[in-house]
Design a protein around this motif. Structure first.
Motif, short mmCIF file in Angstrom:
data_model
loop_
_atom_site.label_atom_id
_atom_site.label_comp_id
_atom_site.label_asym_id
_atom_site.label_seq_id
_atom_site.Cartn_x
_atom_site.Cartn_y
_atom_site.Cartn_z
N MET A 1 1.07 -1.28 -0.46
CA MET A 1 -0.21 -0.12 0.54
C MET A 1 0.69 1.55 -0.29
SD MET A 1 -3.12 1.43 2.63
CE MET A 1 -1.94 0.34 3.76
N LEU A 2 1.56 1.04 0.80
CA LEU A 2 2.87 2.46 1.00
C LEU A 2 3.85 2.74 0.03
CD1 LEU A 2 3.74 2.69 5.13
CD2 LEU A 2 1.73 3.81 3.81
N GLU A 3 4.78 1.75 -0.83
CA GLU A 3 5.36 1.62 -1.58
C GLU A 3 4.50 1.56 -2.75
OE1 GLU A 3 7.34 -1.79 -1.12
OE2 GLU A 3 8.78 -1.35 0.60
N ASN A 4 3.35 0.09 -2.79
CA ASN A 4 2.39 0.59 -4.62
C ASN A 4 1.55 1.40 -4.78
OD1 ASN A 4 3.59 -2.20 -5.02
ND2 ASN A 4 1.94 -2.86 -3.74
N LYS A 5 1.38 2.57 -3.77
CA LYS A 5 1.35 4.03 -4.01
C LYS A 5 -0.68 3.93 -4.27
CE LYS A 5 4.74 6.17 -4.32
NZ LYS A 5 5.09 6.19 -3.29
N ARG A 6 -1.47 2.61 -2.89
CA ARG A 6 -2.69 2.40 -3.53
C ARG A 6 -3.56 3.04 -2.29
NH1 ARG A 6 -3.71 -3.74 -3.06
NH2 ARG A 6 -5.66 -2.97 -3.63
N ARG A 7 -4.26 3.54 -2.69
CA ARG A 7 -5.51 4.27 -1.26
C ARG A 7 -5.49 3.84 -0.42
NH1 ARG A 7 -9.29 8.53 -3.94
NH2 ARG A 7 -9.22 8.72 -1.89
N LYS A 8 -5.39 4.21 1.13
CA LYS A 8 -5.74 3.10 2.19
C LYS A 8 -7.43 2.47 2.28
CE LYS A 8 -3.49 6.27 4.90
NZ LYS A 8 -3.43 7.21 5.98
N LYS A 9 -8.51 4.03 1.85
CA LYS A 9 -9.80 3.03 1.80
C LYS A 9 -10.07 2.17 0.65
CE LYS A 9 -14.31 4.49 0.87
NZ LYS A 9 -15.14 6.26 1.00
N GLU A 10 -9.20 1.95 -0.63
CA GLU A 10 -8.95 0.91 -1.83
C GLU A 10 -8.38 -0.47 -0.79
OE1 GLU A 10 -6.94 -0.87 -6.42
OE2 GLU A 10 -6.66 1.68 -4.74
N VAL A 11 -7.69 -0.51 -0.08
CA VAL A 11 -7.31 -1.62 0.03
C VAL A 11 -8.07 -2.14 1.58
CG1 VAL A 11 -5.02 -2.42 1.53
CG2 VAL A 11 -4.71 -0.78 0.24
N ALA A 12 -8.91 -1.53 2.09
CA ALA A 12 -9.60 -1.35 3.06
C ALA A 12 -10.64 -2.77 2.74
CB ALA A 12 -9.98 -0.26 4.34
N THR A 13 -11.31 -1.93 2.03
CA THR A 13 -12.49 -2.62 0.90
C THR A 13 -11.70 -3.86 0.58
OG1 THR A 13 -13.21 -0.14 0.52
CG2 THR A 13 -13.70 -2.50 -1.06
N GLU A 14 -10.93 -3.93 0.14
CA GLU A 14 -10.00 -5.29 -0.42
C GLU A 14 -10.22 -6.44 0.24
OE1 GLU A 14 -6.56 -7.15 -3.03
OE2 GLU A 14 -7.22 -4.67 -3.58
N LEU A 15 -10.09 -5.55 1.58
CA LEU A 15 -9.09 -7.14 2.94
C LEU A 15 -10.47 -7.11 3.54
CD1 LEU A 15 -5.53 -5.47 4.11
CD2 LEU A 15 -6.99 -7.36 3.18
N GLY A 16 -11.52 -6.30 3.69
CA GLY A 16 -12.94 -5.99 4.30
C GLY A 16 -12.14 -5.82 5.83
N VAL A 17 -12.03 -4.52 5.37
CA VAL A 17 -11.64 -3.98 7.13
C VAL A 17 -11.96 -2.75 7.03
CG1 VAL A 17 -10.21 -6.12 7.98
CG2 VAL A 17 -9.32 -3.25 6.73
N SER A 18 -11.81 -2.14 8.23
CA SER A 18 -11.71 -0.90 8.45
C SER A 18 -10.89 0.33 7.77
CB SER A 18 -12.77 -0.69 10.04
OG SER A 18 -11.51 -0.87 10.58
N LEU A 19 -11.65 1.45 7.25
CA LEU A 19 -10.29 2.28 7.34
C LEU A 19 -9.52 2.47 8.63
CD1 LEU A 19 -8.76 4.10 4.81
CD2 LEU A 19 -10.67 5.96 5.98
N GLY A 20 -9.74 2.51 9.91
CA GLY A 20 -9.64 3.09 11.30
C GLY A 20 -8.33 1.82 11.43
N SER A 21 -8.29 0.43 10.99
CA SER A 21 -8.00 -0.68 10.80
C SER A 21 -6.75 -0.64 9.91
CB SER A 21 -8.56 -2.23 11.20
OG SER A 21 -9.33 -2.62 11.95
#
Length: 75
Positions: free
Chosen positions: A1-21
């Motif tokens: 995420m940090l190295e791939n410049k992916r958005r936190k929200k996108e990763v959270a949705t993909e993993l099924g977790v909250s943005l806070g997590s």
């Protein structure tokens, strides 16, 4: 995420977790004392650094081509 410049929200949705997590998980990585994992593995070996850089370029090219294919599918 940090190295791939992916958005936190996108990763959270993909993993099924909250943005806070996601924020909790990456907060320790923002510390100046924490080095990215690839630096710990590769260290100061020039050949490994060069190969890692080459692999990142190939991966980026593949991602770009996959995106282009998806766009062209819509035409």
């Amino acid at each position: 995420m940090l190295e791939n410049k992916r958005r936190k929200k996108e990763v959270a949705t993909e993993l099924g977790v909250s943005l806070g997590s996601i924020n909790i998980w990456i907060k320790p990585c923002d510390s100046p004392n924490i080095k990215p994992l690839h630096l710990l593995i590769v260290g100061d070996v020039p050949e490994l650094k060069a190969e890692l850089k080459r692999l990142w370029a190939v991966e980026k090219q593949c991602q770009d081509q996959q995106l282009e294919i998806e766009i062209l599918k819509n035409f």
